[in-house]
Design a protein around this motif. Structure first.
Motif, short mmCIF file in Angstrom:
data_model
loop_
_atom_site.label_atom_id
_atom_site.label_comp_id
_atom_site.label_asym_id
_atom_site.label_seq_id
_atom_site.Cartn_x
_atom_site.Cartn_y
_atom_site.Cartn_z
N LYS A 31 0.80 -1.22 0.00
CA LYS A 31 0.00 0.00 0.00
C LYS A 31 0.84 1.28 0.00
O LYS A 31 0.28 2.39 -0.01
CB LYS A 31 -0.93 0.00 1.21
N ILE A 32 2.15 1.15 0.01
CA ILE A 32 3.02 2.32 0.06
C ILE A 32 3.62 2.57 -1.32
O ILE A 32 4.23 1.68 -1.92
CB ILE A 32 4.15 2.13 1.10
N ASP A 33 3.46 3.78 -1.82
CA ASP A 33 3.98 4.16 -3.14
C ASP A 33 5.51 4.12 -3.11
O ASP A 33 6.13 4.87 -2.34
CB ASP A 33 3.49 5.57 -3.48
N PRO A 34 6.13 3.25 -3.93
CA PRO A 34 7.60 3.16 -3.92
C PRO A 34 8.28 4.27 -4.72
O PRO A 34 9.51 4.32 -4.78
CB PRO A 34 7.87 1.79 -4.55
N GLY A 35 7.50 5.11 -5.38
CA GLY A 35 8.08 6.23 -6.11
C GLY A 35 8.77 5.84 -7.40
O GLY A 35 9.69 6.52 -7.85
N LEU A 36 8.32 4.76 -8.04
CA LEU A 36 8.90 4.32 -9.30
C LEU A 36 8.19 4.95 -10.48
O LEU A 36 7.08 5.47 -10.37
CB LEU A 36 8.82 2.79 -9.40
N ASP A 37 8.83 4.90 -11.65
CA ASP A 37 8.27 5.52 -12.84
C ASP A 37 7.13 4.70 -13.45
O ASP A 37 6.08 5.23 -13.78
CB ASP A 37 9.36 5.74 -13.90
N ASP A 38 7.35 3.40 -13.62
CA ASP A 38 6.38 2.54 -14.30
C ASP A 38 5.57 1.81 -13.24
O ASP A 38 5.91 0.69 -12.83
CB ASP A 38 7.13 1.56 -15.21
N LEU A 39 4.47 2.42 -12.80
CA LEU A 39 3.78 1.94 -11.60
C LEU A 39 2.28 1.86 -11.85
O LEU A 39 1.67 2.75 -12.44
CB LEU A 39 4.07 2.89 -10.44
N LEU A 40 1.67 0.75 -11.36
CA LEU A 40 0.23 0.54 -11.48
C LEU A 40 -0.35 0.37 -10.09
O LEU A 40 0.20 -0.34 -9.24
CB LEU A 40 -0.04 -0.69 -12.34
N TYR A 41 -1.48 1.05 -9.84
CA TYR A 41 -2.17 0.97 -8.55
C TYR A 41 -3.54 0.33 -8.77
O TYR A 41 -4.36 0.83 -9.54
CB TYR A 41 -2.34 2.37 -7.97
N PHE A 42 -3.78 -0.80 -8.09
CA PHE A 42 -5.01 -1.56 -8.27
C PHE A 42 -5.36 -2.26 -6.97
O PHE A 42 -4.49 -2.89 -6.33
CB PHE A 42 -4.83 -2.58 -9.40
N ASN A 43 -6.62 -2.16 -6.56
CA ASN A 43 -7.10 -2.81 -5.33
C ASN A 43 -6.21 -2.49 -4.12
O ASN A 43 -5.81 -3.38 -3.36
CB ASN A 43 -7.19 -4.33 -5.53
N ASN A 44 -5.88 -1.21 -4.00
CA ASN A 44 -5.11 -0.70 -2.85
C ASN A 44 -3.68 -1.21 -2.77
O ASN A 44 -3.07 -1.19 -1.70
CB ASN A 44 -5.84 -1.02 -1.53
N HIS A 45 -3.15 -1.67 -3.90
CA HIS A 45 -1.76 -2.12 -3.93
C HIS A 45 -1.04 -1.48 -5.13
O HIS A 45 -1.63 -1.28 -6.19
CB HIS A 45 -1.68 -3.64 -4.03
N TYR A 46 0.25 -1.20 -4.91
CA TYR A 46 1.10 -0.68 -5.98
C TYR A 46 1.91 -1.83 -6.58
O TYR A 46 2.46 -2.67 -5.84
CB TYR A 46 2.07 0.37 -5.44
N TYR A 47 1.98 -1.85 -7.92
CA TYR A 47 2.72 -2.90 -8.63
C TYR A 47 3.68 -2.29 -9.64
O TYR A 47 3.38 -1.27 -10.27
CB TYR A 47 1.75 -3.81 -9.39
N SER A 48 4.82 -2.96 -9.78
CA SER A 48 5.73 -2.63 -10.88
C SER A 48 6.05 -3.92 -11.62
O SER A 48 5.80 -5.03 -11.12
CB SER A 48 7.02 -1.97 -10.37
#
Length: 310
Positions: A31-48
């Motif tokens: 749930k914490i934004d890692p501050g990456l460029d290519d990032l997707l947020y879905f269902n309260n989670h950040y993914y790269s």
């Protein structure tokens, strides 16, 4: 608003669309934004997207990984095409011929959320995507739809064998008048990821060296590797043996590749291509070397289907 047609080739090694190729794994940052460029947020989670491929999966619906990767693919394609982030999408996907059944098709249609509206954010852009339909094709047929080679010209050849070399498997299927013969199909568990894993174990055991997939690929594709010649020979022999097993399996399907035309495709083709030659029992093969051929072909098939329905 016109539906956006997107073909996605869900490989074990990489995911392909008409414009992009990405590794087939994701990193869940929680749930914490890692501050990456290519990032997707879905269902309260950040993914790269991971730098390397994921684990082998026979069934891509076992967890959320391939769905998240498909959201990445959809977002990238929509932005590339300058389309609206609030769009309706028709998906074209593929299932290996050796794994296909009506049950499998239903599983994939359900997994990719036919008829559902999905909200997510990609690179700080909000997306609201409705997946209006999901079409499941036999993997490899997309490449046939994409190509213009003589092998698919039924006025010249009414039969040939399609060989799709992937990360997890090598798929073989006989084709008659551009229709797959489901009685003559086989999934050989000798994809490039499997071969590379075997090479890594053998090199570690025999030479006490920790070789990487990148270094294996370098040996196969260039003449610049610093790896000792004996190890290079081992690598090439493993790939040659996989090619020979493929040729032997084709004969079991009553397709001698010295007598029948062959159509090779897949992301792993570039590593194995040198071993499919007349000396090893393959006469006049056609190599479709565009790694995104299946995805491009799925979009062409979608276009034909939807135009036919209109």
């Amino acid at each position: 608003m016109k539906d956006i047609l997107i073909g996605v080739d869900h490989g074990n090694y990489s995911i392909k669309t008409s414009n992009f190729t990405i590794p087939s794994d994701i990193i869940n940052h929680g749930k914490i934004d890692p501050g990456l460029d290519d990032l997707l947020y879905f269902n309260n989670h950040y993914y790269s997207i991971s730098r390397i491929h994921g684990t082998l999966e026979r069934n891509k619906t076992n967890d959320e990984r391939y769905f998240i990767l498909t959201l990445f693919s959809i977002a990238k394609e929509i932005l590339k095409r300058n389309a609206s982030s609030n769009s309706t999408v028709v998906l074209g996907i593929g299932v290996p011929p050796g794994h296909y059944s009506s049950t499998t098709e239903d599983e994939y249609i359900s997994y990719f959320k036919k008829g559902k509206t999905i909200s997510f954010m990609y690179n700080n852009i909000d997306f609201l995507i409705t997946i209006s339909n999901v079409y499941v094709f036999l993997q490899g047929y997309g490449a046939l739809a994409y190509t213009n080679c003589d092998v698919v010209d039924t006025t010249k050849f009414n039969r040939f064998i399609l060989i799709d070399i992937g990360g997890g498997t090598i798929e073989l299927v006989s084709v008659y008048n551009m229709c797959f013969d489901r009685e003559k199909r086989y999934s050989l568990p000798k994809g490039t990821i499997t071969i590379n894993n075997q090479i890594i174990k053998k090199v570690s055991s025999q030479y006490a060296l920790e070789i990487s997939e990148e270094e294996i690929n370098e040996v196969l594709l260039t003449n610049n590797s610093l790896i000792e010649s004996a190890v290079q020979e081992l690598i090439k022999n493993e790939y040659k043996n996989a090619a020979l097993k493929t040729i032997a399996k084709a004969r079991e399907l009553e397709q001698d590749l010295m007598l029948t035309r062959s159509f090779f495709t897949g992301g792993g083709l570039k590593y194995m291509k040198p071993f499919f030659n007349e000396k090893n029992g393959v006469k006049m093969p056609y190599f479709e070397e565009n790694i995104r051929a299946n995805a491009l072909g799925y979009e062409r098939l979608l276009n034909d289907l939807l135009l036919g329905d209109s």
